[in-house]
Enzyme design. Structure first.
Site, PDB file in Angstrom:
ATOM      1  N   ASP A  36     -25.719  18.753   2.955  1.00 35.10           N
ATOM      2  CA  ASP A  36     -27.038  18.240   2.589  1.00 35.10           C
ATOM      3  C   ASP A  36     -26.836  17.178   1.497  1.00 35.10           C
ATOM      4  O   ASP A  36     -26.206  17.463   0.475  1.00 35.10           O
ATOM      5  CB  ASP A  36     -27.869  19.422   2.049  1.00 35.10           C
ATOM      6  CG  ASP A  36     -29.270  19.000   1.632  1.00 35.10           C
ATOM      7  OD1 ASP A  36     -29.532  17.774   1.570  1.00 35.10           O
ATOM      8  OD2 ASP A  36     -30.083  19.892   1.345  1.00 35.10           O
ATOM      9  N   GLU A  86      -3.541  10.483 -16.761  1.00 34.92           N
ATOM     10  CA  GLU A  86      -2.884  11.567 -16.036  1.00 34.92           C
ATOM     11  C   GLU A  86      -2.541  11.088 -14.617  1.00 34.92           C
ATOM     12  O   GLU A  86      -2.279  11.896 -13.735  1.00 34.92           O
ATOM     13  CB  GLU A  86      -3.740  12.826 -16.015  1.00 34.92           C
ATOM     14  CG  GLU A  86      -5.116  12.656 -15.421  1.00 34.92           C
ATOM     15  CD  GLU A  86      -5.869  13.968 -15.371  1.00 34.92           C
ATOM     16  OE1 GLU A  86      -5.399  14.876 -14.699  1.00 34.92           O
ATOM     17  OE2 GLU A  86      -6.929  14.065 -16.027  1.00 34.92           O
ATOM     18  N   CYS A 118      -7.718  15.213 -18.974  1.00 36.22           N
ATOM     19  CA  CYS A 118      -8.768  14.259 -19.356  1.00 36.22           C
ATOM     20  C   CYS A 118      -8.953  14.147 -20.866  1.00 36.22           C
ATOM     21  O   CYS A 118      -9.775  13.358 -21.334  1.00 36.22           O
ATOM     22  CB  CYS A 118     -10.102  14.664 -18.743  1.00 36.22           C
ATOM     23  SG  CYS A 118     -10.068  14.681 -16.975  1.00 36.22           S
ATOM     24  N   HIS A 240     -17.411  14.971 -21.767  1.00 37.93           N
ATOM     25  CA  HIS A 240     -16.522  14.640 -20.650  1.00 37.93           C
ATOM     26  C   HIS A 240     -17.346  14.869 -19.380  1.00 37.93           C
ATOM     27  O   HIS A 240     -18.017  15.902 -19.253  1.00 37.93           O
ATOM     28  CB  HIS A 240     -15.277  15.540 -20.661  1.00 37.93           C
ATOM     29  CG  HIS A 240     -14.505  15.449 -19.386  1.00 37.93           C
ATOM     30  ND1 HIS A 240     -14.100  14.237 -18.861  1.00 37.93           N
ATOM     31  CD2 HIS A 240     -14.105  16.391 -18.488  1.00 37.93           C
ATOM     32  CE1 HIS A 240     -13.476  14.454 -17.718  1.00 37.93           C
ATOM     33  NE2 HIS A 240     -13.467  15.747 -17.462  1.00 37.93           N
TER      34      HIS A 240
HETATM   35  P1  HMG Z   1     -18.752  22.572  -4.414  1.00 39.53           P
HETATM   36  O1  HMG Z   1     -18.257  23.575  -3.456  1.00 39.53           O
HETATM   37  O2  HMG Z   1     -18.781  21.139  -3.976  1.00 39.53           O
HETATM   38  O3  HMG Z   1     -20.201  22.825  -4.840  1.00 39.53           O
HETATM   39  O4  HMG Z   1     -17.850  22.681  -5.704  1.00 39.53           O
HETATM   40  P2  HMG Z   1     -21.126  24.129  -5.159  1.00 39.53           P
HETATM   41  O5  HMG Z   1     -21.321  24.932  -3.934  1.00 39.53           O
HETATM   42  O6  HMG Z   1     -20.659  24.812  -6.401  1.00 39.53           O
HETATM   43  O7  HMG Z   1     -22.440  23.328  -5.460  1.00 39.53           O
HETATM   44  C1  HMG Z   1     -22.527  22.420  -6.490  1.00 39.53           C
HETATM   45  C2  HMG Z   1     -23.928  22.431  -7.029  1.00 39.53           C
HETATM   46  O8  HMG Z   1     -24.790  21.917  -6.018  1.00 39.53           O
HETATM   47  C3  HMG Z   1     -24.454  23.836  -7.349  1.00 39.53           C
HETATM   48  O9  HMG Z   1     -25.294  23.682  -8.482  1.00 39.53           O
HETATM   49  C4  HMG Z   1     -25.300  24.168  -6.120  1.00 39.53           C
HETATM   50  O10 HMG Z   1     -26.338  25.119  -6.363  1.00 39.53           O
HETATM   51  C5  HMG Z   1     -25.881  22.813  -5.819  1.00 39.53           C
HETATM   52  P3  HMG Z   1     -25.234  24.767  -9.655  1.00 39.53           P
HETATM   53  O11 HMG Z   1     -25.592  26.064  -9.032  1.00 39.53           O
HETATM   54  O12 HMG Z   1     -23.829  24.762 -10.166  1.00 39.53           O
HETATM   55  O13 HMG Z   1     -26.214  24.269 -10.655  1.00 39.53           O
HETATM   56  N1  HMG Z   1     -26.324  22.656  -4.418  1.00 39.53           N
HETATM   57  C6  HMG Z   1     -27.454  22.002  -4.079  1.00 39.53           C
HETATM   58  N2  HMG Z   1     -28.391  21.393  -4.817  1.00 39.53           N
HETATM   59  C7  HMG Z   1     -29.428  20.786  -4.158  1.00 39.53           C
HETATM   60  N3  HMG Z   1     -29.544  20.805  -2.795  1.00 39.53           N
HETATM   61  C8  HMG Z   1     -28.627  21.423  -2.028  1.00 39.53           C
HETATM   62  C9  HMG Z   1     -27.512  22.054  -2.668  1.00 39.53           C
HETATM   63  N4  HMG Z   1     -26.430  22.722  -2.219  1.00 39.53           N
HETATM   64  C10 HMG Z   1     -25.707  23.095  -3.299  1.00 39.53           C
HETATM   65  N5  HMG Z   1     -28.765  21.416  -0.694  1.00 39.53           N
HETATM   66  C11 HMG Z   1     -16.812  21.873  -7.667  1.00 39.53           C
HETATM   67  C12 HMG Z   1     -18.107  22.001  -6.907  1.00 39.53           C
HETATM   68  C13 HMG Z   1     -17.081  21.314  -9.023  1.00 39.53           C
HETATM   69  C14 HMG Z   1     -16.172  23.252  -7.801  1.00 39.53           C
HETATM   70  C15 HMG Z   1     -15.865  20.923  -6.857  1.00 39.53           C
HETATM   71  O14 HMG Z   1     -16.464  19.671  -6.706  1.00 39.53           O
HETATM   72  C16 HMG Z   1     -14.516  20.722  -7.535  1.00 39.53           C
HETATM   73  O15 HMG Z   1     -13.603  21.514  -7.376  1.00 39.53           O
HETATM   74  N6  HMG Z   1     -14.354  19.579  -8.327  1.00 39.53           N
HETATM   75  C17 HMG Z   1     -13.126  19.316  -9.047  1.00 39.53           C
HETATM   76  C18 HMG Z   1     -12.979  20.150 -10.299  1.00 39.53           C
HETATM   77  C19 HMG Z   1     -13.961  19.763 -11.387  1.00 39.53           C
HETATM   78  O16 HMG Z   1     -14.537  18.701 -11.393  1.00 39.53           O
HETATM   79  N7  HMG Z   1     -14.079  20.646 -12.405  1.00 39.53           N
HETATM   80  C20 HMG Z   1     -14.912  20.377 -13.540  1.00 39.53           C
HETATM   81  C21 HMG Z   1     -14.440  21.131 -14.800  1.00 39.53           C
HETATM   82  S1  HMG Z   1     -12.732  20.825 -15.144  1.00 39.53           S
HETATM   83  C22 HMG Z   1     -12.736  19.242 -15.856  1.00 39.53           C
HETATM   84  O17 HMG Z   1     -13.740  18.755 -16.256  1.00 39.53           O
HETATM   85  C23 HMG Z   1     -11.428  18.543 -15.937  1.00 39.53           C
HETATM   86  C24 HMG Z   1     -11.176  17.475 -14.898  1.00 39.53           C
HETATM   87  O18 HMG Z   1     -11.908  16.312 -15.198  1.00 39.53           O
HETATM   88  C25 HMG Z   1      -9.687  17.190 -14.777  1.00 39.53           C
HETATM   89  C26 HMG Z   1      -8.894  16.914 -16.051  1.00 39.53           C
HETATM   90  O19 HMG Z   1      -9.164  17.382 -17.140  1.00 39.53           O
HETATM   91  O20 HMG Z   1      -7.909  16.208 -15.882  1.00 39.53           O
HETATM   92  C27 HMG Z   1     -11.613  17.916 -13.506  1.00 39.53           C
END
Ligand code: HMG
Length: 398
Positions: A36, A86, A118, A240
Site C-alpha cells: 500500500d 560507512e 551513522c 538522525h
Molecule cells: P517494514 O517491514 O517496511 O515496515 O519495516 P513495518 O511493517 O514496520 O511498517 C512501517 C510503518 O508503516 C509502521 O508504522 C506501520 O504501522 C505502518 P508504526 O507502527 O511503526 O508507526 N504501515 C502503514 N501506515 C499507513 N498505511 C498502511 C501501512 N502499512 C504499514 N497501509 C523497517 C520497517 C524500519 C524495519 C525497515 O524499513 C528496515 O529494516 N529499515 C532499515 C533499518 C532502519 O532504518 N532502522 C532504523 C533504526 S537504526 C538507525 O537509525 C541506523 C541506520 O541509519 C544505520 C547506521 O547507523 O549506519 C539504519
C-alpha cells in the site's frame, strides 16, 4: 580573526549538501512490491529515494557538497579534512585524501576518515571543534557522505538513499555555535552491521528501531540530569533520520506533559521543516542528522538567532550522542534556499531502471581496469578504474 575581549565561539560556518541525480518515487516502489503506497508515505513518511549510478560515490558526492561552500580563502586556510562514512571505498587510504585533492586544498593539512555507522560525523564535529579551540585561525572541513543500499526486495529497501553534507567548522561561526554539553552512550548491539565481505548491511530492522528509541530515551534522561536542560529550553530538536517516521517517534518521546501547547506546536513545526529533504532523499547515514538541520534552517521562517537546537545522533552498533547548539547572529544570510528545486531536477527512474542502476557492480578486467558508462552526476565523477586506482574527474574536464 578573534576580536579583543570577545569570547571565542566555535561551530558551523557554512553547510551544504549534494545527492544523487536520479530519483525513485516511493509510489512506484510500492506498486512494484505490492505494498500500500501509504505504508511508505505515512508509515515511514517517505516520498522518494535518491539513487546513484556507478560513476557517483561517496567521494564525488562529498566533493560536490563541499564545492558549494568553499571559496579560495577557505581552501588556503583549511588544515584538516575529515570524511565521516560507512560506505568507504578503501580499507586503507582515507577518502578525505581524494576530497583534499579534488577540492584543491592547500597541502599542509591532515586528512582522515572516521567510522561508527551513522554517528561518525558527530565525532568528526567534536574533533574539529577541539582542533579549532587550539588553533583559532584554522578551518576544518567535515564531510559526511554515504550511499545507503540494502538490496532489491530486502526489508530495508524502502529506507535507502544517497547523499553528502559538507560543513566548514571555524571560530566565530556564522550559522551554528556548538556548546560543551555533549553526552554519548555506547552499547554493543547487533542491530545493523556490514562485514567487510558484504556490499549490503545485515539488519535486524525492528530491533534497530527499538535500539534507536531506547538509546534516545536513556541518553536524554541522563543528559537532563547532567545539564539541567528540559525540552522547554529547545526551540527545535534534530534527529538522525533513517526514515522520518522514526525521528518523529523520537520527538514524541521528548515532548513531556509539561510542554505548553504553543511550544509543542513550535517543536512539531520545526520538526516538519527538518524532514522536508529526507522525505525526498531517504537515508544518507552519516549525513542524515545534518541534512535535517539544513532542511530546517532553509525552510523554517520562525527560527531566531540565539535559539537553542538539540541534536540526537545515532549510529548502529551502537553509539549515540545528545548535544545542543545555538543559532548565530545573522545565520539566515549564510543559508541558501535552492535545494527543493535541485531535488525536483533529478531524473526519475522506473523500478526496473533503479534495480539496474543502483546495483550495477563495477567489473574489473585482469589488470584491474574498468571502463564506465556515462551517467549524470554532480560536478565530479568517477571516470574509471586503472590498475585498481579510482580516477576522479571534474565534469568539465570530460
Ligand atoms: P517494514 O517491514 O517496511 O515496515 O519495516 P513495518 O511493517 O514496520 O511498517 C512501517 C510503518 O508503516 C509502521 O508504522 C506501520 O504501522 C505502518 P508504526 O507502527 O511503526 O508507526 N504501515 C502503514 N501506515 C499507513 N498505511 C498502511 C501501512 N502499512 C504499514 N497501509 C523497517 C520497517 C524500519 C524495519 C525497515 O524499513 C528496515 O529494516 N529499515 C532499515 C533499518 C532502519 O532504518 N532502522 C532504523 C533504526 S537504526 C538507525 O537509525 C541506523 C541506520 O541509519 C544505520 C547506521 O547507523 O549506519 C539504519
Amino acid at each position: 580573526m578573534l576580536k579583543e575581549g570577545k569570547i571565542m565561539t566555535i561551530g558551523i560556518d557554512k553547510i551544504a549538501f549534494a545527492t544523487g541525480q536520479y530519483v525513485l518515487k516511493m509510489d512506484d516502489l510500492a506498486d512494484a512490491r505490492k505494498e500500500d503506497p501509504e505504508k511508505f508515505s505515512k508509515g515511514l513518511m517517505l516520498d522518494a529515494l535518491s539513487i546513484t549510478p556507478p560513476t557517483e560515490d561517496i567521494i564525488t558526492l562529498g566533493a560536490s557538497a563541499a564545492e558549494k561552500i568553499l571559496n579560495d580563502e577557505d581552501k588556503e586556510k583549511i588544515d584538516m579534512v575529515i570524511l565521516a562514512t560507512e560506505s568507504s571505498i578503501d580499507q586503507s587510504k582515507a577518502g578525505a585524501v581524494y576530497l583534499h585533492s579534488l577540492l584543491g586544498i592547500q597541502p599542509f593539512a591532515r586528512s582522515i576518515e572516521m567510522k561508527e555507522a551513522c554517528y561518525s560525523a558527530t565525532a568528526a564535529l567534536n574533533y574539529a571543534k577541539l582542533h579549532v579551540e587550539k588553533h583559532p585561525e584554522s578551518r576544518v572541513l567535515v564531510v559526511a557522505s554515504d550511499i545507503a543500499k540494502y538490496g532489491i526486495k530486502s526489508s530495508g529497501e524502502s529506507t535507502q538513499g544517497s547523499g553528502a553534507v559538507a560543513m566548514l567548522i571555524t571560530s566565530n561561526p556564522s550559522i551554528l555555535i556548538l556548546t560543551d554539553d555533549n553526552l554519548a552512550q555506547t552499547r554493543d548491539v547487533m542491530d545493523f552491521w556490514r562485514p567487510n565481505y558484504s556490499t549490503t548491511p545485515f539488519v535486524n530492522g525492528m530491533y534497530s528501531t527499538k535500539q534507536y528509541l531506547d538509546s534516545l530515551k536513556t541518553t536524554w534522561r541522563e543528559y537532563q540530569k547532567q545539564t539541567g536542560f528540559k525540552i522547554s529550553d529547545f526551540a527545535a530538536f534534530c534527529f538522525h533520520i533513517p526514515f522520518p517516521k522514526l525521528a518523529f517517534k523520537g520527538l514524541k518521546k521528548l515532548i513531556s506533559e509539561t510542554v505548553s501547547a504553543s511550544h509543542k506546536e513550535q517543536l512539531l513545526k520545526h520538526f516538519q521543516d527538518s524532514i522536508i529533504y529526507s522525505r525526498q532523499i531517504g537515508n544518507i547515514y552519516t549525513g542524515s542528522l545534518y541534512l535535517g538541520l539544513l532542511s530546517m534552517l532553509e525552510n523554517s521562517q520562525t527560527l531566531r538567532a540565539g535559539d537553542t537546537i538539540g541534536f540526537f545522533s545515532y549510529g548502529s552498533g551502537a553509539v549515540c550522542e545528545i548535544f545542543s547548539a545555538r543559532l548565530a547572529e545573522g545565520f539566515q544570510k549564510q543559508i541558501q534556499t535552492s535545494h527543493i528545486k535541485e531535488l525536483d531536477n533529478r531524473i526519475q527512474l522506473t523500478v526496473f531502471d533503479y534495480e539496474k542502476l543502483f546495483f550495477e557492480e563495477i567489473e574489473l578486467d585482469a589488470k584491474g581496469n574498468a571502463y564506465l558508462d556515462f551517467y549524470r552526476t554532480g560536478p565530479f565523477y568517477l571516470s574509471g578504474i586503472k590498475n585498481h586506482q579510482r580516477i576522479y574527474k571534474r565534469v568539465k574536464d570530460k
